[in-house]
Design a protein around this motif. Structure first.
Motif, mmCIF file in Angstrom:
data_model
loop_
_atom_site.group_PDB
_atom_site.id
_atom_site.type_symbol
_atom_site.label_atom_id
_atom_site.label_comp_id
_atom_site.label_asym_id
_atom_site.label_seq_id
_atom_site.Cartn_x
_atom_site.Cartn_y
_atom_site.Cartn_z
ATOM 1 N N TYR A 1 -0.225 -1.520 -1.932
ATOM 2 C CA TYR A 1 -1.012 -2.039 -0.820
ATOM 3 C C TYR A 1 -0.741 -1.242 0.467
ATOM 4 C CZ TYR A 1 -3.232 -6.085 -3.061
ATOM 5 O OH TYR A 1 -4.029 -6.902 -3.811
ATOM 6 N N SER A 2 -1.418 -1.653 1.526
ATOM 7 C CA SER A 2 -1.467 -0.852 2.751
ATOM 8 C C SER A 2 -0.106 -0.628 3.407
ATOM 9 C CB SER A 2 -2.397 -1.517 3.759
ATOM 10 O OG SER A 2 -3.714 -1.343 3.343
ATOM 11 N N LYS B 1 -5.043 -0.854 -6.804
ATOM 12 C CA LYS B 1 -5.073 -0.063 -5.572
ATOM 13 C C LYS B 1 -4.043 1.054 -5.564
ATOM 14 C CE LYS B 1 -8.464 -2.232 -3.644
ATOM 15 N NZ LYS B 1 -8.382 -3.286 -2.634
ATOM 16 N N ARG C 1 2.842 -8.245 4.064
ATOM 17 C CA ARG C 1 2.452 -6.881 3.687
ATOM 18 C C ARG C 1 2.040 -6.013 4.870
ATOM 19 N NH1 ARG C 1 -1.394 -10.237 1.002
ATOM 20 N NH2 ARG C 1 -3.339 -10.452 2.146
ATOM 21 N N ASP C 2 1.670 -4.789 4.539
ATOM 22 C CA ASP C 2 1.070 -3.812 5.452
ATOM 23 C C ASP C 2 2.048 -3.319 6.526
ATOM 24 O OD1 ASP C 2 -1.126 -4.572 3.933
ATOM 25 O OD2 ASP C 2 -1.934 -5.902 5.470
ATOM 26 N N ASN D 1 -10.780 0.980 0.653
ATOM 27 C CA ASN D 1 -10.733 0.073 1.808
ATOM 28 C C ASN D 1 -9.831 0.620 2.905
ATOM 29 O OD1 ASN D 1 -9.230 -1.181 -0.586
ATOM 30 N ND2 ASN D 1 -8.447 -2.555 0.969
ATOM 31 N N ASP D 2 -8.737 0.001 3.222
ATOM 32 C CA ASP D 2 -8.025 0.305 4.472
ATOM 33 C C ASP D 2 -7.587 1.766 4.625
ATOM 34 O OD1 ASP D 2 -8.029 -2.417 4.041
ATOM 35 O OD2 ASP D 2 -5.868 -2.656 4.174
ATOM 36 N N GLU E 1 -3.284 -9.752 8.636
ATOM 37 C CA GLU E 1 -3.098 -8.511 7.886
ATOM 38 C C GLU E 1 -3.067 -7.317 8.834
ATOM 39 O OE1 GLU E 1 -6.541 -8.651 5.143
ATOM 40 O OE2 GLU E 1 -5.145 -9.296 3.590
ATOM 41 N N TYR F 1 -12.769 -3.332 9.785
ATOM 42 C CA TYR F 1 -11.577 -4.089 9.406
ATOM 43 C C TYR F 1 -10.395 -3.126 9.236
ATOM 44 C CZ TYR F 1 -9.054 -8.055 7.422
ATOM 45 O OH TYR F 1 -8.159 -9.080 7.230
ATOM 46 N N GLN G 1 -6.561 3.047 0.881
ATOM 47 C CA GLN G 1 -6.569 2.146 -0.268
ATOM 48 C C GLN G 1 -7.726 2.555 -1.169
ATOM 49 O OE1 GLN G 1 -4.591 -1.208 -0.852
ATOM 50 N NE2 GLN G 1 -3.453 0.589 -0.193
HETATM 51 C C1 FRU Z 1 -6.732 -5.523 4.044
HETATM 52 C C2 FRU Z 1 -5.872 -5.708 2.798
HETATM 53 C C3 FRU Z 1 -4.405 -5.538 3.120
HETATM 54 C C4 FRU Z 1 -3.848 -5.137 1.785
HETATM 55 C C5 FRU Z 1 -4.953 -4.274 1.233
HETATM 56 C C6 FRU Z 1 -5.115 -4.322 -0.255
HETATM 57 O O1 FRU Z 1 -8.032 -5.152 3.738
HETATM 58 O O2 FRU Z 1 -6.111 -6.962 2.218
HETATM 59 O O3 FRU Z 1 -3.781 -6.667 3.673
HETATM 60 O O4 FRU Z 1 -2.648 -4.448 1.906
HETATM 61 O O5 FRU Z 1 -6.145 -4.704 1.850
HETATM 62 O O6 FRU Z 1 -6.089 -3.403 -0.670
#
Ligand code: FRU
Length: 466
Positions: free
Chosen positions: A100-101, A68, A159-160, A40-41, A218, A280, A57
């Motif tokens: 996470y991110s 993750k 987060r992030d 993902n991210d 996020e 996203y 991710q």
């Molecule tokens: C966005 C998210 C972030 C999180 C990550 C987890 O897509 O939900 O907020 O850190 O993905 O994989």
């Protein structure tokens, strides 16, 4: 050195999964995608010591949102990416439910990752730690542990971290949910990346008069651009409008004056960053020459993602192409990074009635189209229509089969479209708007033009490079 217990499973997943994924006719040929499992991210996007680094991710073990890790690619030119050693995996108490991110910074010559350690408890609650990790000479990363616990007044959804340096100080924005379940962006400040001081909320519900801003924001990213500051973020829970915010979660931007003295961000309205079906959690970095480059995840969490056919081939999702950002006339402009021109084979041109235009091979394709009225069919599974209102992009729901539509409203004079087997990115009016979407045609798929109006086409087939 002790190998974490999951290493054998990861190695096996990659060895077995890679050939399966690469044999899938929907596997991208020039966009970064996971060799197996779910990506993902984009994370930790940075130009560092002569190369771009793009982390992501990644659950290498299966196509679910769990376990993750941070995968890692690097590139000298934003076009050719090479695999680097797996950077982070969730093997500590403070990140046991996911690394996470987050982002990457150059701390006095040390490539340093700032990420969220996600921890879930049996009662369904969770906490989050903002953590650091530093690159080792062999390209792996050593975790330094948490540097920031959950701030008071927020739920476990904080987060992030996106971290940057300004005048010798470090700044960090975080996506957050307050205890009243309202989405926020928090700002922190530090002299050394280790001790952080809160500077309060800079965006979200109740900040700068914003109401109905959803329950969680996020992936924030705040940066200076062309005389203003832009905050990109992903608010969850925004009300759908007839023509925008139609995906489960949108990615948005707002601009305004950021005042480092009083640490305040006086911003304007929210805008949707990309009007397509899949976009996203984008992240930006500065190129060596000062351009602001963005890469996004061409996916959306909790949408129809679990029905995407690539899942049966053991892989899911891809990144967008890298995009150059500019701010002009109160708008954020996005254009494909100029480096992507290296993918073009010979240029072809065509002019005349749309319905008489040649079909184009959709596998790896770029075309530019000037027309005010036209329809474009992408392999029978995605359809774009341009008329006086703007653009309609239609696709059948993977769940119900009903036609879903995304819109871009405004006068359309020019389209630049990039295709890669199971994705299209449509750049409108030289970057005024973008629509990014996945689609899953039977290959070899064709792009067909329809309508009685005249069109002007320039097109290239693109080289495979992944
Ligand atoms: C966005 C998210 C972030 C999180 C990550 C987890 O897509 O939900 O907020 O850190 O993905 O994989």
């Amino acid at each position: 050195m002790t190998l974490p217990s999951r290493w054998p499973a990861i190695l096996q997943a990659v060895m077995k999964g890679q050939t399966r994924a690469l044999a899938d006719s929907h596997y991208p040929q020039w966009h970064p995608a996971p060799v197996t499992g779910l990506m993902n991210d984009p994370n930790g996007f940075i130009w560092f010591a002569g190369r771009y680094h793009l982390f992501y991710q990644w659950n290498p073990l299966d196509c679910e949102h769990r376990f993750k890790c941070w995968g890692h690619w690097s590139s000298a030119d934003l076009v050719h990416w090479r695999h680097e050693p797996l950077a982070l995996m969730p093997d500590e108490e403070y990140d046991r439910n996911g690394c996470y991110s987050g982002s990457a910074v150059d701390n006095h010559g040390v490539l340093t990752l700032c990420y969220t350690g996600n921890v879930k408890f049996d009662d369904g609650s969770r906490t989050a730690w903002q953590c650091l990790a530093v690159e080792q000479p062999d390209g792996t990363f050593k975790k330094l542990g948490p540097v920031l616990a959950l701030p008071e007044g927020y739920t476990g959804h904080v987060r992030d971290p996106k971290v940057w340096q300004h005048d010798g100080m470090w700044y960090m924005v975080l996506g957050a949910q307050d205890v009243q379940k309202r989405g926020k962006v928090l700002l922190f400040k530090s002299a050394d990346l280790h001790a952080w001081t809160s500077c309060g909320e800079i965006a979200g519900h109740g900040v700068n008069g914003l109401t109905d801003a959803g329950y969680m924001w996020e992936c924030p990213d705040l940066f200076a651009l062309d005389g203003t500051h832009v905050l990109i973020s992903c608010p969850q829970g925004l009300a759908r409008e007839p023509h925008r915010y139609l995906n489960t979660y949108p990615a948005t931007w707002m601009s305004g004056a950021f005042d480092y003295e009083n640490v305040a961000f006086d911003h304007g309205e929210l805008h949707e960053l990309d009007a397509g079906f899949e976009f996203y959690a984008p992240q930006t970095t500065l190129a060596e020459d000062g351009r602001r480059i963005l890469i996004g995840w061409m996916g959306v969490p909790d949408g129809e993602e679990m029905l995407q056919p690539t899942r049966t081939h053991g892989w899911m999702h891809q990144m967008t192409c890298p995009r150059e950002l500019r701010y002009r006339d109160g708008r954020l402009w996005q254009t494909p990074a100029r480096e992507l021109a290296a993918l073009r084979e010979d240029e072809q041109r065509w002019q005349g009635r749309a319905s008489e235009a040649p079909d184009l091979d959709a596998t790896r394709l770029e075309f530019e189209l000037s027309a005010s009225q036209v329809s474009v069919d992408f392999g029978g599974t995605l359809r774009l229509t341009v008329d006086e209102q703007g653009i309609r992009l239609e696709r059948a729901s993977l769940k119900t089969g009903e036609t879903l539509t995304r819109y871009w409203q405004g006068e359309v004079s020019h389209l630049r479209v990039l295709c890669d087997r199971s994705s299209t990115e449509i750049f409108i009016n030289h970057g005024e708007g973008v629509m990014s979407s996945r689609y899953f045609p039977d290959h070899p798929a064709r792009v067909r033009f329809e309508g009685a109006s005249d069109i002007t086409l320039r097109y290239w087939s693109l080289r495979a490079c992944m």
